[in-house]
Design an enzyme around this catalytic site. Structure first.
Site: not given
Ligand SMILES: Cc1ncc(COP(=O)(O)O)c(C=O)c1O
Ligand SMILES: Cc1ncc(COP(=O)(O)O)c(C=O)c1O
Lengths: 405, 148, 405, 148
Positions: D61-64
């Site tokens: 769920g983290c973009e990075s």
């Protein structure tokens, strides 16, 4: 013919008056909607709302006429042979999945090959993958050359494997690259393949002429073309649409149902199970009527001007690494700041109210090939102003400074 | 009942419809009378017997089931039809349509402007309402027959 | 608590002011939309429009929050355990097809049985049929008794065949019959089946409590519940949703994509490929918030009053043959005029601006069982007025007279 | 680099962050300075070496990409974490979060109102913006660790 007036064009979109502080450059994800579309939706629900096709009453018949007129409007815009070749879906993704599922059961046999390109969006990869393994069908990929263009000689080689289906995006959503579709599709047809075009980004760049383009199927989404969410189109040549196994069973798509057996209805109903997104279809037709008022080639020139302004400005920002090509680009620029993570750049742009997207843009395999963890994407639309590009460049300079400090 | 019999009964009925009913329909009438007339008019067409109501004669796209039999007289190049419908009002409208198209040549059928013909009878509203059910489906079917 | 005020309720719906001449009784096909829904749609597109989930910018994050709030709103209304159990689809038909496809690959094995009822809409028949033959799965049908109710002893017998899935409509769209779901679902669960409820008509009649009802899956459409077209819901218990093979592949629903393999994302994204119908989800939540202001039991009583008025009036029209039950009826009355075709009756009602539907109502097998070619359906909604029922009765009398003459 | 080493370096860094950086963040600052501070602050946390950046530590769920290692000290009933992120700003925000949660007991972690804590630092806007990316995903992940 007068030049394209971007300021006047922008006036059609209420979003910008509502959000005056923002510079919206996330147009490859979704576009804003002109008044004409909003009014069509509202008018339908207020005055014309009814279910289609099955009604004995005039309200239903009127709704049916509107719905079928929307189909005809789209047919004319893309120059399909007849309205029944336009199938309404919930979007490009649904259209590609109907295709992948529908062909697996009829056209494709175990051991057959499907050819896609390294520039595809996940929708044109995963939809095929879902079924490939189960059916023993092989997915080949046209690789990139050193310029991040599709390697045309590899393509020719792959065609000698006689793929049954060649499915290509018209424009890369991740890089903006406009594919040389005319020649590639012709080569694919000459090799005996069924050709599929993912037009999700392409239809915003160029008006397709489906009597000219050697495409058997063409898909796009309404929401990327100034239309509503939840609606899209699967165009197909009649003879091929008739070979597709329907992905969805239900009302309208069958002619006779008994508990032991059902027989399918004629096109287009055969591939449109259930109550359609009637308002969406009308809204998409309104978007197409809206965009038809403008000259496509003028819009293209204007987008090139936006790109040039951006290109020239980028020269003054140190450490910029552009991934997109500047030639044959549909108005999308993807880049990185050397040594920085794209999420950090996008965060600092967001802070300055520049709406862009960071990451891998639903094209993970492409980013794997480029050995890049992600990038920031600037996607321009004709309602963007030159002054916005300039502000965006300033914001990018500011972001670079902060990150460098 | 033979096909010949059906064709000749249909031709007789259509002649009567043209002479008696169509002029009456052009009169100003309240809607109730108009529908009564339509139903009477439909009754004049012979019924297609149950055993001839086969799937291959069924017309798709009709809310009520309707059947169409087609006969092409090669010697004179003219097209003849027999039709029937479960629904009485639809049958009346179909009978009027048939009174315009029966016995025409392919060329004449192509040129026929059914909208205009119905309009002249103050029946245009009935035509456009039926777009999604009987009438248009039948017309498409007739055009389809010609191309076979 | 005061009584339900039908006239005030009607004021929320702009359609009736726009079409004052019409009496709309085609509510089982689709319903009209309150101002609250139209305003939500319009506001979204004008001020909040952006794509969800993937945006680095605040506009996208806001749209994502709105979209996820819509999910939570629906979760609370149907009392699901968590928001991720609410999957947005394009409608009931799409939801049932996701289920049929998704279970075939995981839960169902060749030789397994699925049990549906004789009262099902085509969506809950054809969706299973599409896959049954291919997978060698057997479809059984609970028959009707002489009262046109489901034959409960036959149901018990069929349960002894150990169906893996029991899929039932909550309310018959063709007859209005409310099924005794609570007991039937419990019996199905006791027999070890996965239970599916087609709530397309049911959710308009009763607020479902998915912690009480023994339903593993529950589907419905927005457009029948005063919401927009193109949106619907597949509710499922998490453990079972996780076993469904996705029907659609594309963006958002995968976690990792490479050209050789993709791995699926978590719920709910896993089953929501592509750009969702964002405006539709918001509109559906607005419809649910709207209807939540009113008391369900009061609306039920009012619908019963409409039914009683209709019932009493019908006694004075000779030749009426009612197919619907008067007990446990959700507000739908299907009937014929002895010896007349339903299309003729509906045509004469249409002439008097009564909007009803004729035919077999996407329930051909049911009509085959009843040996009836079709029927006219009157489907009442709480915005219908007693005076409208009376006018409708007059129109029906008039139609009968014309047909008898 | 061992896990013990990472845990102790993290604890040292978080102590410094609590003493020096958080008070500074509470000062009125322009947005540019705030981000500069965030990035410096993130740098203080030790980097998780490449070979420990395994999929099982990856936070969804983290973009990075971000990684979280969890250690539960059974003897005192306290939870300790090590984290890292590809993106510098995200790492800064995560470091602040970690400065609130590291070394708490399960009970204390449950009661923690992160919204309020960020608000006190005038960082609320950063928190709500990140709903769909790093921060919330990380918090969910931490809560998830506790239930295992
Ligand atoms: C009982 C029932 N199930 C399923 C459907 C299909 O719903 P939709 O057409 O919205 O997909 C309907 C609506 O016609 C229905 O009444
Ligand atoms: C090239 C391309 N194909 C397919 C899609 C999927 O479109 P949608 O999400 O509207 O189904 C997109 C949009 O993200 C795209 O850019």
């Amino acid at each position: 013919m007068s030049d394209f007036n971007a300021a006047a064009f922008r006036q059609h979109f209420p979003f910008f008056a509502a959000q005056p502080d923002w510079i919206y450059l996330d147009n490859a994800a979704t576009t804003h909607k002109p008044f004409a579309v909003l009014e069509t939706l509202d008018h339908f629900y207020r005055q014309q709302n009814s279910n289609v096709h099955r009604g004995a009453h005039k309200l239903s018949q009127m709704a049916t006429i509107l719905y079928e007129e929307a189909r005809s409007c789209i047919q004319q815009y893309v120059n399909a042979a007849e309205p029944a070749e336009i199938i309404f879906t919930s979007g490009t993704t649904a259209a590609l999945n109907q295709l992948a599922f529908g062909l697996m059961h009829t056209v494709l046999k175990p051991g057959d090959r499907i050819l896609i390109s390294a520039l595809e969006h996940h929708a044109n990869i995963v939809s095929w993958q879902l079924h490939c393994q189960r059916f023993g069908v092989i997915l080949d990929v046209i690789p990139l050359d050193s310029q991040l263009q599709l390697d045309q000689s590899a393509f020719e080689q792959l065609l000698t494997l006689h793929p049954k289906v060649v499915s290509l995006t018209q424009v890369s959503n991740a890089l903006g690259t406009v594919l040389p579709l005319a020649s590639m599709l012709q080569a694919a047809k000459a090799a005996g393949a069924i050709t599929v075009v993912d037009g999700a980004q392409g239809i915003v760049w160029d008006k397709p002429d489906l009597q000219q383009l050697a495409a058997d199927f063409y898909c796009f989404s309404g929401h990327k073309l100034y239309g509503p969410t939840g609606i899209g189109v699967l165009y197909g040549k009649r003879a091929l649409l008739e070979r597709l196994t329907p992905l969805l069973g239900g009302g309208e798509m069958i002619e006779q149902v008994s508990f032991s057996h059902s027989s399918f209805n004629h096109l287009p109903a055969r591939l449109e199970a259930g109550t359609p997104h009637i308002a969406g279809a009308l809204g998409l037709a309104a978007a197409i009527r809206f965009i038809s008022q403008f000259d496509v080639s003028q819009i293209k020139s204007y987008k090139r001007l936006l790109l040039k302004t951006f290109h020239d400005g980028l020269q003054h920002i140190p450490g910029i690494v552009v991934l997109s090509p500047w030639q044959d680009n549909a108005g999308i620029v993807t880049l990185n700041l050397q040594g920085e993570h794209s999420a950090d750049v996008a965060t600092l742009l967001n802070e300055q109210r520049i709406a862009v997207r960071a990451g891998r843009h639903c094209a993970m395999p492409l980013f794997d090939l480029m050995a890049t963890a992600g990038a920031v994407r600037f996607a321009f639309a004709p309602y963007n102003q030159i002054s916005e590009v300039e502000q965006c460049l300033k914001a990018l300079t500011q972001a670079a400074e902060i990150l460098a400090s | 009942m033979t096909m010949e019999q059906l064709l000749s009964d249909t031709a007789t009925a259509l002649a009567a419809i043209r002479q008696q009913d169509l002029p009456q329909l052009q009169q100003p009438l309240d809607w109730q009378s108009k529908y009564r007339l339509l139903m009477q008019l439909g009754k004049k067409l012979p019924a297609i017997p149950e055993k001839m109501r086969q799937n291959e004669w069924l017309v798709r796209g009709c809310e009520s089931r309707a059947w169409l039999l087609h006969y092409h007289d090669n010697t004179v190049g003219k097209h003849y039809f027999v039709l029937d419908s479960e629904a009485r009002i639809v049958k009346g409208l179909l009978a009027i349509m048939l009174s315009f198209v029966n016995g025409l040549s392919q060329q004449e059928l192509k040129q026929l402007d059914l909208q205009r013909a119905f309009d002249a009878l103050n029946l245009k509203p009935y035509l456009s309402q039926s777009r999604s059910n009987g009438l248009n489906a039948m017309l498409n079917h007739i055009r389809h027959c010609l191309n076979e």
